[in-house]
Design a protein around this motif. Structure first.
Motif, PDB file in Angstrom:
ATOM      1  N   VAL A   1       0.828  -1.209   0.000  1.00 57.76           N
ATOM      2  CA  VAL A   1       0.000   0.000   0.000  1.00 57.76           C
ATOM      3  C   VAL A   1       0.862   1.259   0.000  1.00 57.76           C
ATOM      4  O   VAL A   1       0.491   2.274  -0.616  1.00 57.76           O
ATOM      5  CB  VAL A   1      -0.975  -0.012   1.198  1.00 57.76           C
ATOM      6  N   LEU A   2       2.023   1.231   0.660  1.00 55.07           N
ATOM      7  CA  LEU A   2       2.890   2.406   0.659  1.00 55.07           C
ATOM      8  C   LEU A   2       3.552   2.615  -0.696  1.00 55.07           C
ATOM      9  O   LEU A   2       3.658   3.748  -1.183  1.00 55.07           O
ATOM     10  CB  LEU A   2       3.957   2.280   1.748  1.00 55.07           C
ATOM     11  N   VAL A   3       4.007   1.534  -1.322  1.00 55.52           N
ATOM     12  CA  VAL A   3       4.622   1.662  -2.648  1.00 55.52           C
ATOM     13  C   VAL A   3       3.595   2.146  -3.662  1.00 55.52           C
ATOM     14  O   VAL A   3       3.912   2.941  -4.554  1.00 55.52           O
ATOM     15  CB  VAL A   3       5.249   0.322  -3.084  1.00 55.52           C
ATOM     16  N   ALA A   4       2.338   1.697  -3.535  1.00 53.18           N
ATOM     17  CA  ALA A   4       1.285   2.165  -4.438  1.00 53.18           C
ATOM     18  C   ALA A   4       1.067   3.666  -4.283  1.00 53.18           C
ATOM     19  O   ALA A   4       0.843   4.378  -5.280  1.00 53.18           O
ATOM     20  CB  ALA A   4      -0.013   1.408  -4.171  1.00 53.18           C
ATOM     21  N   VAL A   5       1.133   4.179  -3.062  1.00 51.10           N
ATOM     22  CA  VAL A   5       1.003   5.625  -2.849  1.00 51.10           C
ATOM     23  C   VAL A   5       2.154   6.361  -3.536  1.00 51.10           C
ATOM     24  O   VAL A   5       1.956   7.402  -4.181  1.00 51.10           O
ATOM     25  CB  VAL A   5       0.956   5.952  -1.346  1.00 51.10           C
ATOM     26  N   LEU A   6       3.375   5.830  -3.411  1.00 52.77           N
ATOM     27  CA  LEU A   6       4.522   6.446  -4.076  1.00 52.77           C
ATOM     28  C   LEU A   6       4.320   6.477  -5.586  1.00 52.77           C
ATOM     29  O   LEU A   6       4.557   7.506  -6.235  1.00 52.77           O
ATOM     30  CB  LEU A   6       5.801   5.678  -3.732  1.00 52.77           C
TER      31      LEU A   6
ATOM     32  N   LEU B   1       9.834   9.184 -13.973  1.00 52.75           N
ATOM     33  CA  LEU B   1       8.904   8.088 -13.710  1.00 52.75           C
ATOM     34  C   LEU B   1       9.630   6.759 -13.598  1.00 52.75           C
ATOM     35  O   LEU B   1       9.396   5.972 -12.678  1.00 52.75           O
ATOM     36  CB  LEU B   1       7.855   8.029 -14.825  1.00 52.75           C
ATOM     37  N   ILE B   2      10.533   6.485 -14.537  1.00 51.48           N
ATOM     38  CA  ILE B   2      11.248   5.208 -14.548  1.00 51.48           C
ATOM     39  C   ILE B   2      12.183   5.097 -13.358  1.00 51.48           C
ATOM     40  O   ILE B   2      12.254   4.052 -12.699  1.00 51.48           O
ATOM     41  CB  ILE B   2      12.026   5.052 -15.868  1.00 51.48           C
ATOM     42  N   HIS B   3      12.900   6.162 -13.047  1.00 55.10           N
ATOM     43  CA  HIS B   3      13.947   6.103 -12.029  1.00 55.10           C
ATOM     44  C   HIS B   3      13.394   6.184 -10.606  1.00 55.10           C
ATOM     45  O   HIS B   3      14.058   5.753  -9.670  1.00 55.10           O
ATOM     46  CB  HIS B   3      14.943   7.242 -12.230  1.00 55.10           C
ATOM     47  N   ALA B   4      12.201   6.739 -10.442  1.00 55.83           N
ATOM     48  CA  ALA B   4      11.719   7.000  -9.087  1.00 55.83           C
ATOM     49  C   ALA B   4      10.704   5.979  -8.607  1.00 55.83           C
ATOM     50  O   ALA B   4      10.783   5.510  -7.468  1.00 55.83           O
ATOM     51  CB  ALA B   4      11.115   8.407  -9.012  1.00 55.83           C
TER      52      ALA B   4
ATOM     53  N   LEU C   1      13.507   2.681  -0.812  1.00 54.00           N
ATOM     54  CA  LEU C   1      12.802   2.785  -2.088  1.00 54.00           C
ATOM     55  C   LEU C   1      11.819   3.953  -2.070  1.00 54.00           C
ATOM     56  O   LEU C   1      11.740   4.739  -3.013  1.00 54.00           O
ATOM     57  CB  LEU C   1      12.082   1.468  -2.387  1.00 54.00           C
ATOM     58  N   LEU C   2      11.068   4.078  -0.971  1.00 52.35           N
ATOM     59  CA  LEU C   2      10.086   5.162  -0.856  1.00 52.35           C
ATOM     60  C   LEU C   2      10.766   6.523  -0.765  1.00 52.35           C
ATOM     61  O   LEU C   2      10.376   7.489  -1.435  1.00 52.35           O
ATOM     62  CB  LEU C   2       9.207   4.929   0.364  1.00 52.35           C
ATOM     63  N   SER C   3      11.776   6.607   0.071  1.00 54.75           N
ATOM     64  CA  SER C   3      12.498   7.873   0.232  1.00 54.75           C
ATOM     65  C   SER C   3      13.169   8.290  -1.069  1.00 54.75           C
ATOM     66  O   SER C   3      13.051   9.438  -1.519  1.00 54.75           O
ATOM     67  CB  SER C   3      13.536   7.721   1.349  1.00 54.75           C
ATOM     68  N   HIS C   4      13.856   7.340  -1.681  1.00 52.65           N
ATOM     69  CA  HIS C   4      14.551   7.625  -2.934  1.00 52.65           C
ATOM     70  C   HIS C   4      13.574   8.018  -4.034  1.00 52.65           C
ATOM     71  O   HIS C   4      13.869   8.882  -4.862  1.00 52.65           O
ATOM     72  CB  HIS C   4      15.361   6.395  -3.357  1.00 52.65           C
ATOM     73  N   GLY C   5      12.403   7.398  -4.048  1.00 57.43           N
ATOM     74  CA  GLY C   5      11.425   7.730  -5.071  1.00 57.43           C
ATOM     75  C   GLY C   5      11.035   9.194  -5.044  1.00 57.43           C
ATOM     76  O   GLY C   5      10.857   9.826  -6.093  1.00 57.43           O
TER      77      GLY C   5
ATOM     78  N   ASN D   1       6.786  24.138 -11.859  1.00 55.74           N
ATOM     79  CA  ASN D   1       7.358  24.597 -10.592  1.00 55.74           C
ATOM     80  C   ASN D   1       6.563  24.105  -9.388  1.00 55.74           C
ATOM     81  O   ASN D   1       7.133  23.777  -8.344  1.00 55.74           O
ATOM     82  CB  ASN D   1       7.423  26.123 -10.579  1.00 55.74           C
ATOM     83  N   ALA D   2       5.235  24.024  -9.523  1.00 54.26           N
ATOM     84  CA  ALA D   2       4.412  23.581  -8.399  1.00 54.26           C
ATOM     85  C   ALA D   2       4.726  22.144  -8.023  1.00 54.26           C
ATOM     86  O   ALA D   2       4.783  21.783  -6.836  1.00 54.26           O
ATOM     87  CB  ALA D   2       2.933  23.723  -8.757  1.00 54.26           C
ATOM     88  N   VAL D   3       4.940  21.306  -9.032  1.00 58.67           N
ATOM     89  CA  VAL D   3       5.247  19.895  -8.776  1.00 58.67           C
ATOM     90  C   VAL D   3       6.540  19.761  -7.979  1.00 58.67           C
ATOM     91  O   VAL D   3       6.674  18.891  -7.110  1.00 58.67           O
ATOM     92  CB  VAL D   3       5.325  19.136 -10.114  1.00 58.67           C
ATOM     93  N   LEU D   4       7.510  20.620  -8.253  1.00 55.01           N
ATOM     94  CA  LEU D   4       8.787  20.547  -7.531  1.00 55.01           C
ATOM     95  C   LEU D   4       8.582  20.751  -6.031  1.00 55.01           C
ATOM     96  O   LEU D   4       9.172  20.031  -5.210  1.00 55.01           O
ATOM     97  CB  LEU D   4       9.750  21.599  -8.072  1.00 55.01           C
ATOM     98  N   TRP D   5       7.755  21.703  -5.665  1.00 52.50           N
ATOM     99  CA  TRP D   5       7.536  21.969  -4.245  1.00 52.50           C
ATOM    100  C   TRP D   5       6.727  20.851  -3.584  1.00 52.50           C
ATOM    101  O   TRP D   5       6.924  20.549  -2.409  1.00 52.50           O
ATOM    102  CB  TRP D   5       6.844  23.313  -4.066  1.00 52.50           C
ATOM    103  N   VAL D   6       5.828  20.229  -4.357  1.00 56.03           N
ATOM    104  CA  VAL D   6       5.079  19.085  -3.807  1.00 56.03           C
ATOM    105  C   VAL D   6       6.028  17.953  -3.444  1.00 56.03           C
ATOM    106  O   VAL D   6       5.937  17.352  -2.366  1.00 56.03           O
ATOM    107  CB  VAL D   6       4.020  18.604  -4.820  1.00 56.03           C
ATOM    108  N   LEU D   7       6.980  17.653  -4.328  1.00 57.72           N
ATOM    109  CA  LEU D   7       7.928  16.561  -4.066  1.00 57.72           C
ATOM    110  C   LEU D   7       8.993  16.957  -3.047  1.00 57.72           C
ATOM    111  O   LEU D   7       9.613  16.079  -2.432  1.00 57.72           O
ATOM    112  CB  LEU D   7       8.597  16.143  -5.374  1.00 57.72           C
ATOM    113  N   ALA D   8       9.219  18.245  -2.853  1.00 52.77           N
ATOM    114  CA  ALA D   8      10.203  18.677  -1.861  1.00 52.77           C
ATOM    115  C   ALA D   8       9.751  18.349  -0.441  1.00 52.77           C
ATOM    116  O   ALA D   8      10.590  18.142   0.450  1.00 52.77           O
ATOM    117  CB  ALA D   8      10.462  20.174  -1.998  1.00 52.77           C
ATOM    118  N   ILE D   9       8.440  18.265  -0.231  1.00 48.53           N
ATOM    119  CA  ILE D   9       7.935  17.996   1.122  1.00 48.53           C
ATOM    120  C   ILE D   9       8.355  16.609   1.609  1.00 48.53           C
ATOM    121  O   ILE D   9       8.971  16.489   2.674  1.00 48.53           O
ATOM    122  CB  ILE D   9       6.407  18.175   1.163  1.00 48.53           C
ATOM    123  N   PRO D  10       8.060  15.512   0.879  1.00 46.99           N
ATOM    124  CA  PRO D  10       8.546  14.202   1.364  1.00 46.99           C
ATOM    125  C   PRO D  10      10.062  14.085   1.323  1.00 46.99           C
ATOM    126  O   PRO D  10      10.645  13.348   2.134  1.00 46.99           O
ATOM    127  CB  PRO D  10       7.872  13.205   0.421  1.00 46.99           C
ATOM    128  N   SER D  11      10.720  14.773   0.383  1.00 47.02           N
ATOM    129  CA  SER D  11      12.186  14.716   0.344  1.00 47.02           C
ATOM    130  C   SER D  11      12.798  15.276   1.618  1.00 47.02           C
ATOM    131  O   SER D  11      13.862  14.830   2.065  1.00 47.02           O
ATOM    132  CB  SER D  11      12.706  15.500  -0.867  1.00 47.02           C
TER     133      SER D  11
END
Length: 666
Positions: A85-90, A248-251, A331-335, A463-473
């Protein structure tokens, strides 16, 4: 709706979006972007709901028999545990970000409808792999991702690089998939089922008769799909595709599939100490080799590609020491942070206006022009370098801590040797990772290359997508202690020894790289490039060595000469020329495999054309000649026919007389 029903919709919605996008791409282009984004976004929301419902508790299973297949049945099975379920969320998060980002990145691309549909299909296939509880159904998603990657990497098919990269990715991964398929059949034969739960139970109870052979066959497929040594060479070349595809492929897809597969079937691999040792060695070589190669690359996307290979090596190392919790956590963090790195690199490329300006040695003035990419990429690079409190520190620390416990004999799953192999390689890779992450940041945002033309502000979606992904990073690692239930109750809190060691070597790697960059920058400022061209000894031979490494005439074209301020050249020294080419593995494979195959094909073509065709043509020539002779005899003249008849009769009479005399004499 039940949890299982919602789980079925998670991979189904992107699939339906892909089908609708392909059907309406030309007739109703206005619907393409909503059909790309909304189904994937809905799948993300449902994946979050499924994860909350599952709650890290007991796994949820649902099954339906597809059709009778003989002794080993194939079932359409869902298996929802904490990892799934966590990998599916990623997958849903990264895919949604990629689709949103692509609406701006590829807004003028005429092939965007097919691209968006393939991304949705790619996402659906990965979600099928994640939720599937049957090996044959998992294989369907596994192979669909392979064909999607072929088309997406080759999106710019008019360029020879994209065509070659897509073909290479397909062939190399298929090379691993052949033994992988054999291993799946052997595993199902021993276990008596394709159900993953049944296979795991058989492995735990000693029901697998050939664990080493099966594990090694499966590892071949994992090495191909997750780009592990020696089948990793396709991934750097796959950078010829659009940057969002790389994210998409790498993450979250494809390369993560192999790691996730081993995590699901870890008891099968743990049944063989030899298989775990092979996995540990493969992970160690992958980690160190890819980190060295990343330190020598000039193209920003190739740096990130080799970085992905190395981080996947960390995950393989965690699995080699029997800790799937640490592997999936990384895997989740790196994604999250790797998707952010690639999408930020896409903003850099978009700002430059051309993919050819992704060379870091030519970048200048980008930090002020693209502040969103600058700050978010800084966060992602700190996470990659495993600097606390960023996400990469916690997940990489979990891997090193697991390796330490195994090395000290605290593991009942893996041999102590695997722990030492993974631990030492992991610490060395942490040093190199911080070095190439620092180098990337300095050269991309603090370099003194040629200013790129300003192509205007990037679309808001990018630019908005970058800030969304910065939160879990930034914050995902801080959830340790709260998400342990999703990891089989596995504690993910950092250990003191490995935390100090990994952080220490990372700081050393970053500081040494920074000092080297300051030194080379000062040297380059004192010695103009033209002077260096005339006197290469002025910079210690760095430019001349770089020209040799790139197989270009030294100083033949000053505009294309390597950047003398590149700290990677000084840090690697004579090793740089080898690391820049990936340690010549492509050349080795070309010599050992490609050339013999081409030579064999040439021989077969010669035999077919010159030998087989000669006999075939000869066999046809004889009847043709006889026919021609007979045709000449058919003149239509009655006198000629009577003359031939009389001559033939005379000959027959003469033969009869001769035979009669012979018989009388005898």
């Amino acid at each position: 709706m039940t949890t299982t029903t919602l789980a079925v919709l998670v991979p189904l919605l992107p699939f339906l979006g892909a089908a609708a996008g392909l059907l309406l791409g030309r007739t109703a282009p206005g619907y393409v972007r909503p059909l790309a984004v909304l189904p994937t976004l809905a799948a993300l929301v449902l994946a979050v709901v499924v994860a909350v419902d599952q709650g890290g508790g007991k796994s949820i299973d649902a099954s339906r028999r597809l059709t009778p297949t003989g002794s080993v049945p194939i079932d359409l099975t869902l298996h929802l545990d904490g990892f799934a379920v966590l990998v599916a969320v990623l997958v849903g998060l990264v895919a949604t970000c990629v689709q949103l980002y692509s609406t701006g990145y590829l807004r003028d691309d005429p092939r965007y409808p097919s691209y968006a549909a393939l991304v949705s299909l790619f996402t659906s296939a990965m979600l099928l792999v994640v939720y599937s509880g049957d090996l044959m159904v998992l294989l369907v998603g596994w192979e669909i991702m392979g064909i999607c990657s072929y088309f997406l990497v080759g999106h710019y098919w008019e360029t020879p690089e994209a065509r070659a990269a897509s073909l290479k990715a397909f062939l190399v991964t298929k090379l691993g998939d052949v033994p992988f398929l054999i291993g799946l059949f052997a595993l199902a034969t021993d276990a008596g089922t394709f159900r993953i739960t049944g296979v795991v139970q058989a492995a735990l109870t000693g029901g697998i008769d050939h664990p080493t052979l099966i594990a090694l066959l499966l590892l071949a497929g994992v090495a191909g799909k997750s780009a592990q040594f020696p089948l990793h060479t396709w991934l750097p070349d796959a950078m010829a595709g659009p940057t969002p595809v790389s994210a998409l492929i790498h993450a979250a897809t494809m390369v993560a599939a192999g790691i996730y597969f081993v995590a699901r079937l870890l008891p099968v691999f743990a049944a063989s100490a030899a298989a775990l040792t092979v996995l540990a060695v493969m992970a160690a070589v992958t980690m160190v080799g890819s980190a060295l190669a990343a330190l020598a690359q000039d193209d920003i996307k190739r740096v990130l590609a080799y970085s992905t290979i190395g981080q996947l090596g960390y995950m393989s190392g965690a699995l080699a020491v029997g800790d799937r919790g640490a592997a999936v956590f990384h895997l989740l963090s790196h994604g999250a942070f790797k998707a952010l790195l690639f999408l930020a690199a896409g903003v850099i490329i978009h700002a430059a206006g051309t993919n050819s300006l992704a060379a870091m040695s030519r970048m200048d003035g980008l930090a002020k022009r693209i502040p969103d990419a600058y700050w978010t990429m800084t966060v992602a690079l700190l996470a990659l370098a495993a600097i606390p409190p960023f996400a990469g520190f916690f997940s990489k620390e979990a891997v090193l801590s697991a390796a330490e416990h195994t090395a000290l004999g605290d593991s009942t799953v893996a041999p102590e040797a695997t722990g030492w192999i993974v631990l030492l390689a992991g610490l060395l890779t942490a040093l190199l990772t911080a070095a190439y992450a620092t180098r990337l940041w300095l050269m991309a945002f603090r370099g003194k290359g040629s200013p790129a033309p300003d192509h205007g502000r990037q679309p808001v979606a990018m630019n908005a997508v970058l800030w969304v992904l910065a939160i879990p990073s930034l914050a995902f690692g801080l959830t340790t202690g709260y998400i342990d239930d999703w990891f089989d109750g596995h504690a993910l809190t950092p250990a003191l020894t490995t935390s100090v060691l990994s952080t220490g070597v990372a700081l050393v790697g970053g500081l040494v790289t920074y000092a080297t960059w300051r030194h080379t920058s000062t040297l380059a400022a004192r010695t103009p490039l033209g002077a260096v061209a005339a006197h290469p000894e002025a910079d210690g031979g760095l430019v001349e060595e770089a020209a040799i490494a790139s197989q270009t005439p030294a100083y033949g074209d000053i505009a294309s000469a390597p950047d003398p301020a590149d700290p990677g050249r000084l840090l690697l020294g004579p090793l740089h020329r080898h690391a820049a080419t990936g340690f010549h593995l492509d050349a080795v494979y070309r010599t050992l495999f490609v050339r013999p195959v081409l030579a064999a094909a040439t021989l077969v073509r010669f035999l077919d054309r010159e030998v087989v065709d000669t006999y075939v043509q000869g066999a046809g020539a004889l009847p043709r000649w006889l026919g021609a002779a007979v045709r000449k005899a058919q003149t239509g003249n009655v006198q000629t026919y009577l003359s031939a008849l009389l001559a033939g009769s005379a000959v027959l009479a003469l033969v009869a007389v001769v035979l009669a005399n012979v018989n009388a004499g005898s």
